[in-house]
Write a protein that holds these residues in place. Structure first.
Motif, PDB file in Angstrom:
ATOM      1  N   VAL A  93       0.850  -1.190   0.000  1.00  0.00           N
ATOM      2  CA  VAL A  93       0.000   0.000   0.000  1.00  0.00           C
ATOM      3  C   VAL A  93       0.881   1.235   0.000  1.00  0.00           C
ATOM      4  CG1 VAL A  93      -1.767   1.255   1.290  1.00  0.00           C
ATOM      5  CG2 VAL A  93      -1.767  -1.247   1.306  1.00  0.00           C
ATOM      6  N   GLU A  94       0.557   2.190  -0.868  1.00  0.00           N
ATOM      7  CA  GLU A  94       1.305   3.447  -0.908  1.00  0.00           C
ATOM      8  C   GLU A  94       0.866   4.332   0.251  1.00  0.00           C
ATOM      9  OE1 GLU A  94       1.836   7.376  -3.725  1.00  0.00           O
ATOM     10  OE2 GLU A  94       0.941   5.578  -4.558  1.00  0.00           O
ATOM     11  N   VAL A  95       1.826   4.831   0.995  1.00  0.00           N
ATOM     12  CA  VAL A  95       1.561   5.752   2.094  1.00  0.00           C
ATOM     13  C   VAL A  95       2.041   7.119   1.639  1.00  0.00           C
ATOM     14  CG1 VAL A  95       2.026   6.308   4.498  1.00  0.00           C
ATOM     15  CG2 VAL A  95       1.890   3.921   3.786  1.00  0.00           C
ATOM     16  N   SER A  96       1.103   7.992   1.320  1.00  0.00           N
ATOM     17  CA  SER A  96       1.475   9.329   0.869  1.00  0.00           C
ATOM     18  C   SER A  96       0.614  10.354   1.588  1.00  0.00           C
ATOM     19  CB  SER A  96       1.268   9.461  -0.639  1.00  0.00           C
ATOM     20  OG  SER A  96      -0.112   9.428  -0.949  1.00  0.00           O
ATOM     21  N   MET A  97       1.069  11.578   1.576  1.00  0.00           N
ATOM     22  CA  MET A  97       0.305  12.648   2.211  1.00  0.00           C
ATOM     23  C   MET A  97      -1.056  12.784   1.525  1.00  0.00           C
ATOM     24  SD  MET A  97       0.185  14.652   4.689  1.00  0.00           S
ATOM     25  CE  MET A  97       1.783  14.990   5.351  1.00  0.00           C
ATOM     26  N   PHE A  98      -1.100  12.604   0.214  1.00  0.00           N
ATOM     27  CA  PHE A  98      -2.368  12.700  -0.505  1.00  0.00           C
ATOM     28  C   PHE A  98      -3.352  11.637  -0.038  1.00  0.00           C
ATOM     29  CE2 PHE A  98      -5.174  11.370  -3.932  1.00  0.00           C
ATOM     30  CZ  PHE A  98      -5.820  12.562  -4.200  1.00  0.00           C
ATOM     31  N   SER A  99      -2.908  10.383   0.058  1.00  0.00           N
ATOM     32  CA  SER A  99      -3.827   9.315   0.449  1.00  0.00           C
ATOM     33  C   SER A  99      -4.296   9.482   1.886  1.00  0.00           C
ATOM     34  CB  SER A  99      -3.200   7.943   0.239  1.00  0.00           C
ATOM     35  OG  SER A  99      -2.030   7.792   0.996  1.00  0.00           O
ATOM     36  N   ILE A 100      -3.413   9.917   2.774  1.00  0.00           N
ATOM     37  CA  ILE A 100      -3.802  10.136   4.163  1.00  0.00           C
ATOM     38  C   ILE A 100      -4.739  11.336   4.271  1.00  0.00           C
ATOM     39  CG2 ILE A 100      -2.971  10.703   6.467  1.00  0.00           C
ATOM     40  CD1 ILE A 100      -2.401   7.804   5.533  1.00  0.00           C
ATOM     41  N   ALA A 101      -4.473  12.390   3.530  1.00  0.00           N
ATOM     42  CA  ALA A 101      -5.359  13.554   3.554  1.00  0.00           C
ATOM     43  C   ALA A 101      -6.750  13.185   3.056  1.00  0.00           C
ATOM     44  CB  ALA A 101      -4.778  14.681   2.704  1.00  0.00           C
ATOM     45  N   PHE A 102      -6.823  12.315   2.058  1.00  0.00           N
ATOM     46  CA  PHE A 102      -8.118  11.869   1.558  1.00  0.00           C
ATOM     47  C   PHE A 102      -8.887  11.116   2.640  1.00  0.00           C
ATOM     48  CE2 PHE A 102     -10.726   8.536  -0.393  1.00  0.00           C
ATOM     49  CZ  PHE A 102     -11.645   9.340  -1.051  1.00  0.00           C
ATOM     50  N   VAL A 103      -8.223  10.189   3.307  1.00  0.00           N
ATOM     51  CA  VAL A 103      -8.874   9.418   4.361  1.00  0.00           C
ATOM     52  C   VAL A 103      -9.308  10.331   5.507  1.00  0.00           C
ATOM     53  CG1 VAL A 103      -8.506   7.627   6.101  1.00  0.00           C
ATOM     54  CG2 VAL A 103      -7.703   7.278   3.765  1.00  0.00           C
ATOM     55  N   MET A 104      -8.459  11.277   5.880  1.00  0.00           N
ATOM     56  CA  MET A 104      -8.815  12.211   6.939  1.00  0.00           C
ATOM     57  C   MET A 104      -9.991  13.094   6.526  1.00  0.00           C
ATOM     58  SD  MET A 104      -4.947  13.076   8.238  1.00  0.00           S
ATOM     59  CE  MET A 104      -5.368  14.526   9.141  1.00  0.00           C
ATOM     60  N   SER A 105     -10.085  13.432   5.241  1.00  0.00           N
ATOM     61  CA  SER A 105     -11.192  14.271   4.776  1.00  0.00           C
ATOM     62  C   SER A 105     -12.531  13.549   4.925  1.00  0.00           C
ATOM     63  CB  SER A 105     -10.977  14.714   3.332  1.00  0.00           C
ATOM     64  OG  SER A 105     -11.190  13.635   2.428  1.00  0.00           O
ATOM     65  N   LEU A 106     -12.528  12.229   4.795  1.00  0.00           N
ATOM     66  CA  LEU A 106     -13.767  11.476   4.991  1.00  0.00           C
ATOM     67  C   LEU A 106     -14.258  11.603   6.424  1.00  0.00           C
ATOM     68  CD1 LEU A 106     -12.923   8.245   2.985  1.00  0.00           C
ATOM     69  CD2 LEU A 106     -14.259  10.216   2.232  1.00  0.00           C
ATOM     70  N   TYR A 107     -13.342  11.526   7.368  1.00  0.00           N
ATOM     71  CA  TYR A 107     -13.681  11.689   8.779  1.00  0.00           C
ATOM     72  C   TYR A 107     -14.265  13.086   9.018  1.00  0.00           C
ATOM     73  CZ  TYR A 107     -12.989  12.387  13.779  1.00  0.00           C
ATOM     74  OH  TYR A 107     -13.179  12.686  15.097  1.00  0.00           O
ATOM     75  N   LEU A 108     -13.612  14.109   8.487  1.00  0.00           N
ATOM     76  CA  LEU A 108     -14.086  15.476   8.680  1.00  0.00           C
ATOM     77  C   LEU A 108     -15.436  15.701   8.007  1.00  0.00           C
ATOM     78  CD1 LEU A 108     -10.753  17.431   8.236  1.00  0.00           C
ATOM     79  CD2 LEU A 108     -11.985  16.958  10.355  1.00  0.00           C
ATOM     80  N   ARG A 109     -15.632  15.100   6.835  1.00  0.00           N
ATOM     81  CA  ARG A 109     -16.920  15.212   6.141  1.00  0.00           C
ATOM     82  C   ARG A 109     -18.034  14.630   6.999  1.00  0.00           C
ATOM     83  NH1 ARG A 109     -17.964  10.802   1.935  1.00  0.00           N
ATOM     84  NH2 ARG A 109     -18.054   9.775   3.942  1.00  0.00           N
ATOM     85  N   ASP A 110     -17.794  13.451   7.557  1.00  0.00           N
ATOM     86  CA  ASP A 110     -18.811  12.801   8.387  1.00  0.00           C
ATOM     87  C   ASP A 110     -19.121  13.631   9.634  1.00  0.00           C
ATOM     88  OD1 ASP A 110     -18.886  10.807   6.510  1.00  0.00           O
ATOM     89  OD2 ASP A 110     -17.707   9.386   7.705  1.00  0.00           O
ATOM     90  N   LYS A 111     -18.102  14.211  10.242  1.00  0.00           N
ATOM     91  CA  LYS A 111     -18.326  15.072  11.409  1.00  0.00           C
ATOM     92  C   LYS A 111     -19.148  16.298  11.020  1.00  0.00           C
ATOM     93  CE  LYS A 111     -16.275  13.221  14.905  1.00  0.00           C
ATOM     94  NZ  LYS A 111     -17.055  12.853  16.076  1.00  0.00           N
ATOM     95  N   TYR A 112     -18.830  16.909   9.888  1.00  0.00           N
ATOM     96  CA  TYR A 112     -19.561  18.095   9.422  1.00  0.00           C
ATOM     97  C   TYR A 112     -21.012  17.752   9.127  1.00  0.00           C
ATOM     98  CZ  TYR A 112     -20.694  22.354   6.928  1.00  0.00           C
ATOM     99  OH  TYR A 112     -21.279  23.530   6.539  1.00  0.00           O
TER     100      TYR A 112
END
Length: 52
Positions: A23-42
Motif C-alpha cells: 500500500v502506498e503511504v502518501s500525504m495525498f492518500s492520508i489527507a483523503f482518508v482524513m477528509s472522509l472523517y471530517l466530512r462525516d463530522k460536518y
C-alpha cells in the motif's frame, strides 16, 4: 488528534505491506482518508445537507 498520524507519514517509508498487499503511504492518500472523517463530522452537525 492527527499528530501521531502526521509524524508517522513524515518518517514512514513510501510503501507499507498490509495483509500481503503493498500500500502506498502518501500525504495525498492520508489527507483523503482524513477528509472522509471530517466530512462525516460536518454532516453530523448539518443533517439538513443530506436531504439534497
Amino acid at each position: 488528534m492527527f499528530n501521531d498520524i502526521k509524524n508517522y507519514i513524515y518518517y514512514a517509508p513510501e510503501k507499507e505491506t498490509v495483509e500481503s498487499v503493498e500500500v502506498e503511504v502518501s500525504m495525498f492518500s492520508i489527507a483523503f482518508v482524513m477528509s472522509l472523517y471530517l466530512r462525516d463530522k460536518y454532516l453530523g452537525l448539518h443533517p439538513e445537507l443530506l436531504n439534497h
